[in-house]
Design an enzyme around this catalytic site. Structure first.
Site, PDB file in Angstrom:
ATOM      1  N   ARG A  33       0.851  -1.182   0.000  1.00  0.00           N
ATOM      2  CA  ARG A  33       0.000   0.000   0.000  1.00  0.00           C
ATOM      3  C   ARG A  33       0.884   1.228   0.000  1.00  0.00           C
ATOM      4  O   ARG A  33       1.834   1.306   0.767  1.00  0.00           O
ATOM      5  CB  ARG A  33      -0.913   0.011   1.224  1.00  0.00           C
ATOM      6  CG  ARG A  33      -2.209   0.760   0.954  1.00  0.00           C
ATOM      7  CD  ARG A  33      -3.147   0.729   2.122  1.00  0.00           C
ATOM      8  NE  ARG A  33      -3.961  -0.472   2.175  1.00  0.00           N
ATOM      9  CZ  ARG A  33      -4.930  -0.670   3.054  1.00  0.00           C
ATOM     10  NH1 ARG A  33      -5.220   0.264   3.930  1.00  0.00           N
ATOM     11  NH2 ARG A  33      -5.623  -1.784   3.058  1.00  0.00           N
ATOM     12  N   SER A  50      -8.541   0.456   0.240  1.00  0.00           N
ATOM     13  CA  SER A  50      -9.584   0.431   1.257  1.00  0.00           C
ATOM     14  C   SER A  50     -10.036   1.836   1.628  1.00  0.00           C
ATOM     15  O   SER A  50     -10.542   2.575   0.811  1.00  0.00           O
ATOM     16  CB  SER A  50      -9.095  -0.350   2.481  1.00  0.00           C
ATOM     17  OG  SER A  50     -10.144  -0.540   3.397  1.00  0.00           O
ATOM     18  N   ASP A  77     -17.034   1.134   4.010  1.00  0.00           N
ATOM     19  CA  ASP A  77     -15.916   1.946   3.520  1.00  0.00           C
ATOM     20  C   ASP A  77     -15.768   1.729   2.002  1.00  0.00           C
ATOM     21  O   ASP A  77     -16.495   0.928   1.416  1.00  0.00           O
ATOM     22  CB  ASP A  77     -14.636   1.635   4.305  1.00  0.00           C
ATOM     23  CG  ASP A  77     -14.064   0.264   4.020  1.00  0.00           C
ATOM     24  OD1 ASP A  77     -14.817  -0.613   3.550  1.00  0.00           O
ATOM     25  OD2 ASP A  77     -12.865   0.049   4.275  1.00  0.00           O
ATOM     26  N   ASP A  80     -15.224  -3.563   2.882  1.00  0.00           N
ATOM     27  CA  ASP A  80     -14.846  -4.651   3.800  1.00  0.00           C
ATOM     28  C   ASP A  80     -15.007  -4.249   5.265  1.00  0.00           C
ATOM     29  O   ASP A  80     -14.876  -5.081   6.155  1.00  0.00           O
ATOM     30  CB  ASP A  80     -13.437  -5.179   3.514  1.00  0.00           C
ATOM     31  CG  ASP A  80     -12.328  -4.175   3.782  1.00  0.00           C
ATOM     32  OD1 ASP A  80     -12.624  -2.974   3.970  1.00  0.00           O
ATOM     33  OD2 ASP A  80     -11.147  -4.584   3.781  1.00  0.00           O
ATOM     34  N   GLU A 101     -11.775  -7.276  14.238  1.00  0.00           N
ATOM     35  CA  GLU A 101     -10.717  -6.373  14.710  1.00  0.00           C
ATOM     36  C   GLU A 101     -11.372  -5.036  15.031  1.00  0.00           C
ATOM     37  O   GLU A 101     -12.375  -4.667  14.418  1.00  0.00           O
ATOM     38  CB  GLU A 101      -9.593  -6.228  13.679  1.00  0.00           C
ATOM     39  CG  GLU A 101      -9.989  -5.660  12.352  1.00  0.00           C
ATOM     40  CD  GLU A 101      -8.834  -5.593  11.357  1.00  0.00           C
ATOM     41  OE1 GLU A 101      -7.726  -6.046  11.676  1.00  0.00           O
ATOM     42  OE2 GLU A 101      -9.058  -5.072  10.249  1.00  0.00           O
ATOM     43  N   LYS A 145     -12.486  -9.766   6.639  1.00  0.00           N
ATOM     44  CA  LYS A 145     -13.544  -8.879   7.118  1.00  0.00           C
ATOM     45  C   LYS A 145     -14.459  -8.538   5.944  1.00  0.00           C
ATOM     46  O   LYS A 145     -14.016  -8.472   4.799  1.00  0.00           O
ATOM     47  CB  LYS A 145     -12.959  -7.628   7.767  1.00  0.00           C
ATOM     48  CG  LYS A 145     -11.985  -6.824   6.937  1.00  0.00           C
ATOM     49  CD  LYS A 145     -11.417  -5.702   7.771  1.00  0.00           C
ATOM     50  CE  LYS A 145     -10.425  -4.836   7.010  1.00  0.00           C
ATOM     51  NZ  LYS A 145      -9.108  -5.467   6.853  1.00  0.00           N
TER      52      LYS A 145
END
Length: 622
Positions: free
Chosen positions: A73, A175, A332, A336, A434, A448
């Site tokens: 990322r 994300s 989001d 996820d 989480e 997730k």
């Protein structure tokens, strides 16, 4: 960096004339200009070279992206440490090389590629284009590729890997990160994100083949190769069908008058959340019109992270008030994660934290299991999981109800892999989470999933309404039954890696070399666990049960008053995060007292261990 390839179409005299006087940098510049076929990013490097910006060139070209908690990322732009066409091709070549070594049937089973809706005009870089290049590398090597014909939620990629029995998959997404970023998330054949040692081995393979192969730049292969299949319809249909396994009150959902508002934060979630609500028998949720369609600029929010709470949920809360909808669900941008807000009797909105939602989900998934399990089902066969920086509420529920609770390292890759191990050993996993609003309800997806979580929370709210309870009221009931778990999570920004290292090294050598602090202000420390070094004072052999993770900093303190606090660095952003939770027994029911003590402990933690003024840390609110 690997060996320098052929000079390609770069004029060697021009490069010699513009030599930086630094052999390593000259080689890196040569490689970039030889290999990059994206005109925009190539021009960015040429411009820096022409203007003598050698330091920036060095920053961009003399280090490589590494795998963090969520794969690769970084910002989009030119350079070997950024996300762009060339670094995605290099990464995929390394993955091809590694998978070829790991799987003799790679070319029979194939590979999954998905993407979100991010993009950047200045570097001609978009998730779809990066996904096409990812597919091109593999198609050019005769690997079948399941390439989604449109953007999908991140959970669809791990789901597809398992459904289609592919060897691996990649999702191009950053994300909830800022709009400048993009990412490359890798899933293994088990449907979980890759963990060690795969990440280290892939990086080695990337470094062995950094020059683009013939065919790697041919993004049109996605449209022309007979080896490319579009899994969209099959995966979407199967996913929605599987979702019904965790629907327990369809008849209530069909009849309810409750209304829900959904925002997809300019990302991929709208269509899929609509379909999920339909699968559960609900009327579709009311979408926030300004945020329903994809927009890589995220034009209505300062940052596209629903975790930031009420400030970024403004449009959805106002719409809900107008439509008389009591519950807002927010996915989001890659769908996820899930944020939830509920209107209270006084008209104010309660935005639930990830830990509060987990208490609700944990209670709900266990209650539904208990009501629906067969007579011979054994509660000792049932598991729930959470990352170690998340609330311990599931542990409290497990102790009272008799199922198992386990902790993993931060990052859903650890949860996904562990869930698969448990399943392979005949165990039943109901829920995992989480604290950063990542939830896994059921085990159809080993990651997730905000889409399934959104519809499960809607069913929960519907069921509770029939009992004249709100989500917030139920949460208090859960805490009164199992003990209040009050947590607070925040972070400081720090753009100087040596400062971060110094802060953590000081904690490891606090009053003397190799000694951790015994107090934090007035608070007595019972145990210290250091995941970076593998030390755990609570274990007889002083060794951590959780795997050592040398690549990131993470120390957990357990205090005598029942508080647990963790300091750690982020895998994807320049942050030092702190997580603190007061874990009270059911008889300690004065919430105000518990909250005050937690706040005082956090202040002591910041003042004594992080020393923001001295270390130049930037407070989150700034």
């Amino acid at each position: 960096m690997g060996e320098c390839g052929a000079p390609g179409d770069v004029n060697s005299n021009v490069l010699v004339a513009r030599s930086t006087g630094d052999a390593q940098l000259d080689k890196a510049v040569w490689q970039w200009l030889s290999w990059d076929k994206n005109q925009k990013t190539k021009e960015q490097i040429e411009s820096l070279l022409q203007n003598g910006k050698h330091k920036e060139l060095r920053d961009r070209l003399c280090c490589r992206l590494t795998f963090g908690t969520a794969g690769l990322r970084s910002a989009m732009g030119a350079g070997f440490c950024y996300i762009n066409d060339l670094t995605v091709i290099q990464s995929t070549q390394g993955i091809y090389k590694y998978l070829e070594r790991c799987f003799s049937d790679f070319k029979q089973r194939g590979f999954v590629v998905g993407y979100d809706t991010r993009g950047q005009v200045t570097s001609n870089c978009s998730s779809k284009k990066l996904a096409k290049l990812t597919a091109a590398v593999l198609l050019a090597k005769d690997v079948p590729v399941y390439f989604f014909s449109t953007y999908v939620p991140t959970p669809f990629v791990p789901y597809a890997v398992q459904q289609l029995k592919a060897v691996a998959g990649v999702m191009i997404t950053a994300s909830h990160n800022r709009k400048e970023d993009n990412g490359y998330k890798v899933y293994w054949e088990n449907g979980a994100q890759i963990t060690s040692p795969h990440d280290k081995e892939i990086i080695k393979c990337i470094e062995e083949c950094v020059e683009p192969w013939n065919g790697s730049w041919n993004e049109n292969l996605v449209d022309t190769s007979p080896l490319r299949q579009d899994p969209l319809k099959k995966i979407c249909d199967c996913y929605m069908e599987d979702l019904k396994k965790i629907c327990y009150h369809r008849e209530l959902n069909v009849q309810t008058n409750l209304k829900f508002v959904h925002t997809s934060f300019h990302g991929v979630g709208h269509d899929y959340v609509q379909l999920a609500f339909q699968a559960f028998g609900f009327q579709p949720p009311i979408p926030v019109p300004e945020q329903k369609d994809p927009d890589p600029d995220f034009s209505t929010v300062k940052c596209p992270n629903p975790e930031e709470g009420e400030s970024v949920l403004e449009l959805s809360l106002r719409l809900a008030e107008k439509e008389n909808a009591k519950v807002v669900v927010a996915t989001d941008p890659d769908a996820d994660r899930l944020a939830v807000a509920e209107q209270q009797e006084n008209g104010c909105w309660k935005v639930f934290t990830g830990n509060e939602l987990a208490a609700l989900f944990g209670w709900w998934m266990f209650s539904c299991w208990k009501e629906n399990c067969s007579e011979d089902a054994d509660v000792k066969n049932v598991y729930m999981l959470a990352t170690t920086v998340s609330s311990k509420i599931l542990r409290a529920i497990a102790l009272k109800e008799g199922f198992h609770f386990e902790e993993t390292l931060p990052g859903f890759k650890w949860i996904g892999s562990r869930v698969k191990d448990l399943q392979d050993n005949g165990k039943e996993v109901l829920f995992a989470f989480e604290e950063s609003i990542g939830f896994m309800c059921g085990t159809s997806v080993l990651d997730k999933d905000g889409v399934s979580a959104a519809v499960v929370i809607a069913e929960m709210a519907t069921y509770l309404e029939g009992k004249n309870l709100t989500l917030a009221q139920k949460l208090i009931e859960i805490y009164e039954t199992y003990g209040y778990h009050i947590s607070k999570t925040s972070y400081f920004l720090c753009y100087d890696p040596p400062t971060i290292k110094r802060i953590f090294e000081k904690l490891r050598n606090f009053d003397a070399p190799q000694s951790y602090p015994k107090f934090c202000g007035i608070y007595n420390i019972l145990h210290v666990r250091d995941i970076t070094t593998g030390y755990d004072s609570s274990q007889p052999n002083k060794k951590s049960v959780l795997p050592v993770s040398k690549s990131s900093q993470m120390i957990t303190f357990t205090f005598q008053n029942g508080c647990v606090a963790t300091l750690r660095t982020s895998g994807t952003e320049p942050k030092i995060k702190y997580y603190a939770e007061m874990c009270a027994l059911p008889e300690q029911s004065d919430r105000t007292v518990l909250e005050e003590e937690l706040q005082q402990l956090i202040e002591a933690l910041i003042e004594n261990f992080l020393e923001p003024d001295k270390n130049g840390l930037i407070w989150r609110s700034a």
